[in-house]
Design a protein around this motif. Sequence first.
Motif, PDB file in Angstrom:
ATOM      1  N   LEU A 270       0.845  -1.195   0.000  1.00  0.00           N
ATOM      2  CA  LEU A 270       0.000   0.000   0.000  1.00  0.00           C
ATOM      3  C   LEU A 270       0.876   1.239   0.000  1.00  0.00           C
ATOM      4  O   LEU A 270       2.006   1.207   0.474  1.00  0.00           O
ATOM      5  CB  LEU A 270      -0.900   0.023   1.246  1.00  0.00           C
ATOM      6  N   GLN A 271       0.338   2.333  -0.522  1.00  0.00           N
ATOM      7  CA  GLN A 271       1.106   3.568  -0.515  1.00  0.00           C
ATOM      8  C   GLN A 271       1.135   4.146   0.900  1.00  0.00           C
ATOM      9  O   GLN A 271       0.107   4.215   1.585  1.00  0.00           O
ATOM     10  CB  GLN A 271       0.494   4.585  -1.471  1.00  0.00           C
ATOM     11  N   THR A 272       2.312   4.544   1.348  1.00  0.00           N
ATOM     12  CA  THR A 272       2.476   5.083   2.696  1.00  0.00           C
ATOM     13  C   THR A 272       1.751   6.422   2.832  1.00  0.00           C
ATOM     14  O   THR A 272       1.997   7.349   2.055  1.00  0.00           O
ATOM     15  CB  THR A 272       3.960   5.283   3.031  1.00  0.00           C
ATOM     16  N   PRO A 273       0.851   6.552   3.804  1.00  0.00           N
ATOM     17  CA  PRO A 273       0.125   7.825   3.999  1.00  0.00           C
ATOM     18  C   PRO A 273       1.068   8.935   4.479  1.00  0.00           C
ATOM     19  O   PRO A 273       2.078   8.662   5.131  1.00  0.00           O
ATOM     20  CB  PRO A 273      -0.911   7.482   5.075  1.00  0.00           C
ATOM     21  N   PRO A 274       0.730  10.189   4.203  1.00  0.00           N
ATOM     22  CA  PRO A 274       1.612  11.317   4.540  1.00  0.00           C
ATOM     23  C   PRO A 274       1.457  11.861   5.960  1.00  0.00           C
ATOM     24  O   PRO A 274       1.013  12.998   6.171  1.00  0.00           O
ATOM     25  CB  PRO A 274       1.232  12.364   3.489  1.00  0.00           C
ATOM     26  N   PHE A 275       1.816  11.062   6.934  1.00  0.00           N
ATOM     27  CA  PHE A 275       1.852  11.501   8.329  1.00  0.00           C
ATOM     28  C   PHE A 275       2.604  10.455   9.134  1.00  0.00           C
ATOM     29  O   PHE A 275       2.812   9.327   8.673  1.00  0.00           O
ATOM     30  CB  PHE A 275       0.445  11.729   8.903  1.00  0.00           C
ATOM     31  N   PRO A 276       3.065  10.810  10.341  1.00  0.00           N
ATOM     32  CA  PRO A 276       3.869   9.893  11.138  1.00  0.00           C
ATOM     33  C   PRO A 276       3.201   8.542  11.399  1.00  0.00           C
ATOM     34  O   PRO A 276       1.971   8.409  11.317  1.00  0.00           O
ATOM     35  CB  PRO A 276       4.098  10.673  12.432  1.00  0.00           C
ATOM     36  N   GLU A 277       4.028   7.572  11.772  1.00  0.00           N
ATOM     37  CA  GLU A 277       3.592   6.172  11.823  1.00  0.00           C
ATOM     38  C   GLU A 277       2.847   5.771  13.083  1.00  0.00           C
ATOM     39  O   GLU A 277       1.908   4.970  13.018  1.00  0.00           O
ATOM     40  CB  GLU A 277       4.834   5.286  11.661  1.00  0.00           C
ATOM     41  N   TYR A 278       3.224   6.276  14.233  1.00  0.00           N
ATOM     42  CA  TYR A 278       2.723   5.751  15.505  1.00  0.00           C
ATOM     43  C   TYR A 278       1.647   6.660  16.105  1.00  0.00           C
ATOM     44  O   TYR A 278       1.885   7.861  16.255  1.00  0.00           O
ATOM     45  CB  TYR A 278       3.887   5.647  16.500  1.00  0.00           C
ATOM     46  N   THR A 279       0.468   6.144  16.419  1.00  0.00           N
ATOM     47  CA  THR A 279       0.004   4.774  16.247  1.00  0.00           C
ATOM     48  C   THR A 279      -0.743   4.637  14.917  1.00  0.00           C
ATOM     49  O   THR A 279      -0.982   5.636  14.221  1.00  0.00           O
ATOM     50  CB  THR A 279      -0.966   4.403  17.385  1.00  0.00           C
ATOM     51  N   SER A 280      -1.129   3.410  14.602  1.00  0.00           N
ATOM     52  CA  SER A 280      -1.891   3.156  13.386  1.00  0.00           C
ATOM     53  C   SER A 280      -3.292   3.736  13.510  1.00  0.00           C
ATOM     54  O   SER A 280      -4.076   3.338  14.371  1.00  0.00           O
ATOM     55  CB  SER A 280      -1.977   1.637  13.150  1.00  0.00           C
ATOM     56  N   GLY A 281      -3.604   4.692  12.631  1.00  0.00           N
ATOM     57  CA  GLY A 281      -4.914   5.339  12.678  1.00  0.00           C
ATOM     58  C   GLY A 281      -6.054   4.366  12.467  1.00  0.00           C
ATOM     59  O   GLY A 281      -7.071   4.415  13.162  1.00  0.00           O
ATOM     60  N   HIS A 282      -5.900   3.450  11.490  1.00  0.00           N
ATOM     61  CA  HIS A 282      -6.964   2.484  11.218  1.00  0.00           C
ATOM     62  C   HIS A 282      -7.194   1.587  12.427  1.00  0.00           C
ATOM     63  O   HIS A 282      -8.328   1.209  12.737  1.00  0.00           O
ATOM     64  CB  HIS A 282      -6.602   1.645   9.987  1.00  0.00           C
ATOM     65  N   SER A 283      -6.109   1.246  13.142  1.00  0.00           N
ATOM     66  CA  SER A 283      -6.247   0.402  14.331  1.00  0.00           C
ATOM     67  C   SER A 283      -7.031   1.124  15.416  1.00  0.00           C
ATOM     68  O   SER A 283      -7.911   0.538  16.070  1.00  0.00           O
ATOM     69  CB  SER A 283      -4.862   0.017  14.859  1.00  0.00           C
ATOM     70  N   VAL A 284      -6.739   2.400  15.616  1.00  0.00           N
ATOM     71  CA  VAL A 284      -7.426   3.182  16.650  1.00  0.00           C
ATOM     72  C   VAL A 284      -8.897   3.363  16.312  1.00  0.00           C
ATOM     73  O   VAL A 284      -9.786   3.030  17.110  1.00  0.00           O
ATOM     74  CB  VAL A 284      -6.758   4.557  16.841  1.00  0.00           C
ATOM     75  N   ILE A 285      -9.175   3.874  15.122  1.00  0.00           N
ATOM     76  CA  ILE A 285     -10.566   4.231  14.808  1.00  0.00           C
ATOM     77  C   ILE A 285     -11.429   2.996  14.558  1.00  0.00           C
ATOM     78  O   ILE A 285     -12.621   2.989  14.880  1.00  0.00           O
ATOM     79  CB  ILE A 285     -10.651   5.236  13.637  1.00  0.00           C
ATOM     80  N   SER A 286     -10.852   1.943  14.003  1.00  0.00           N
ATOM     81  CA  SER A 286     -11.630   0.725  13.749  1.00  0.00           C
ATOM     82  C   SER A 286     -12.008   0.048  15.053  1.00  0.00           C
ATOM     83  O   SER A 286     -13.158  -0.368  15.247  1.00  0.00           O
ATOM     84  CB  SER A 286     -10.834  -0.242  12.866  1.00  0.00           C
ATOM     85  N   THR A 287     -11.049  -0.066  15.969  1.00  0.00           N
ATOM     86  CA  THR A 287     -11.328  -0.724  17.241  1.00  0.00           C
ATOM     87  C   THR A 287     -12.320   0.088  18.064  1.00  0.00           C
ATOM     88  O   THR A 287     -13.230  -0.471  18.696  1.00  0.00           O
ATOM     89  CB  THR A 287     -10.028  -0.942  18.032  1.00  0.00           C
ATOM     90  N   ALA A 288     -12.169   1.412  18.069  1.00  0.00           N
ATOM     91  CA  ALA A 288     -13.112   2.264  18.801  1.00  0.00           C
ATOM     92  C   ALA A 288     -14.521   2.138  18.225  1.00  0.00           C
ATOM     93  O   ALA A 288     -15.508   1.996  18.967  1.00  0.00           O
ATOM     94  CB  ALA A 288     -12.638   3.715  18.758  1.00  0.00           C
TER      95      ALA A 288
END
Length: 441
Positions: free
Chosen positions: A341-359
Amino acid sequence: MKKLLILLCCVLPGFFARAAEEPAPSYLELRPVIFSLTMIMMHDVVNPPAASRYYAYCMAGAYEIVAQNDPSVTGLGKFVTSYPAYTIGKQPGTYDFRVAAVYCVLETGKLMIPSGLQLQEEQAKFLKTLRKNGVAQKSIEAAVKVAEGMAAHIVKWSKTDNYFKLSALRRYRPLKGEGNWYPTPPAYMEAVEPNWATVRPMIIDSCSQFKPAPPVNFSKDSTSEFYRLAREVYEVSVKPDQEKLNIAGFWDCNPFAVTTSGHMSIGFKKMSPGGHWMLITGIACKDAKLSVEKSVVAHLMVGLTLMDAFISCWDEKFRSNRIRPETYINRYIDPRWQPLLQTPPFPEYTSGHSVISTASAEVLTYLFGDNFRYTDDAEVMFELAPRTFTSFRAAAAEAAVSRLYGGIHFRDAIENGAATGRELGQFIVEKLRGSGVAGVW
């Protein structure tokens, strides 16, 4: 006669309860409306944090219209402390408040999203459909008036959340240091919303309320824990099986990916991670045959959760400011390596998809229950096959690990991001429960 009255008293409450649970008429289904918002945001290439904000506010007005017409629905001000009270005035004649709620979603999007005026076409289609289904013109006009008044109030409220101050803040410059984030190829885009943590949250207390565990310390040493994390990302990508490829692609959700062909750059637009979860919410509402009222409740709760989760996650991203796998692997392991996948333009930690999906999964589990089986066809428009999940939590776990398969996150960013999202989601659930928003429908 007395026995008949007793019988009616026993039967009628149950009858009205069942009537309230009747699924929405197809012309009042929210999923197509949310899809329209999503398409406009895709057109405008709205970034993920900003998209979550639009979803939250677009649903807020619809929710308040429902709350002021249905005593069983808790008012927005009970769990969103920044919400300023607004009372719908009396309208001449009768109107269907559900129609007003649906129209309000489109009206708010029209007023807030940059290309929102394009939603006028959707509004016209909606009104035409109402007439075809026998809704009286006077009733339609009254509903539209209510929707427009509420949407104007919501937009006014939205202007107090610091969003419009972002452009006046200092522009972001990548920090010096080997372990810090730096723009990645092929577009080397500047950081997305580096000051997003200054936006006022909806339900959580502050942007820093849910700080994740510290990231693994940066190191170039091939025996270090950080090198092991990078090596895992690298090795997963060498010979990924088809299922890992499918998972990575399904949860890509990159609003704007760029590819090059010679001297030409080509952009590809997709929905944001938040947009994906809003469509999942619509799928669940349809599968559960929810009433319009409960469908509005579900979409608002997920919208608010998304907005707060992005604020929390972005606070950490620009605090830890960690290097992306692509940059690290190209420097210290393989200069020719590229992530799936193409790397998104912002820092790595933490994974945004992990945070918002789990919430989001925690809130949806509260509303619909665990083990809610559904088929997610939100990505069909991108020629990706539907995927079936046994629960929202299972879907969130897959969304999280997809970032490892895609080569854009280290494992600790995924696992700690999911832990943070779970904690944030459970906090929101407790707020909702305490304010009277019922769960497990």
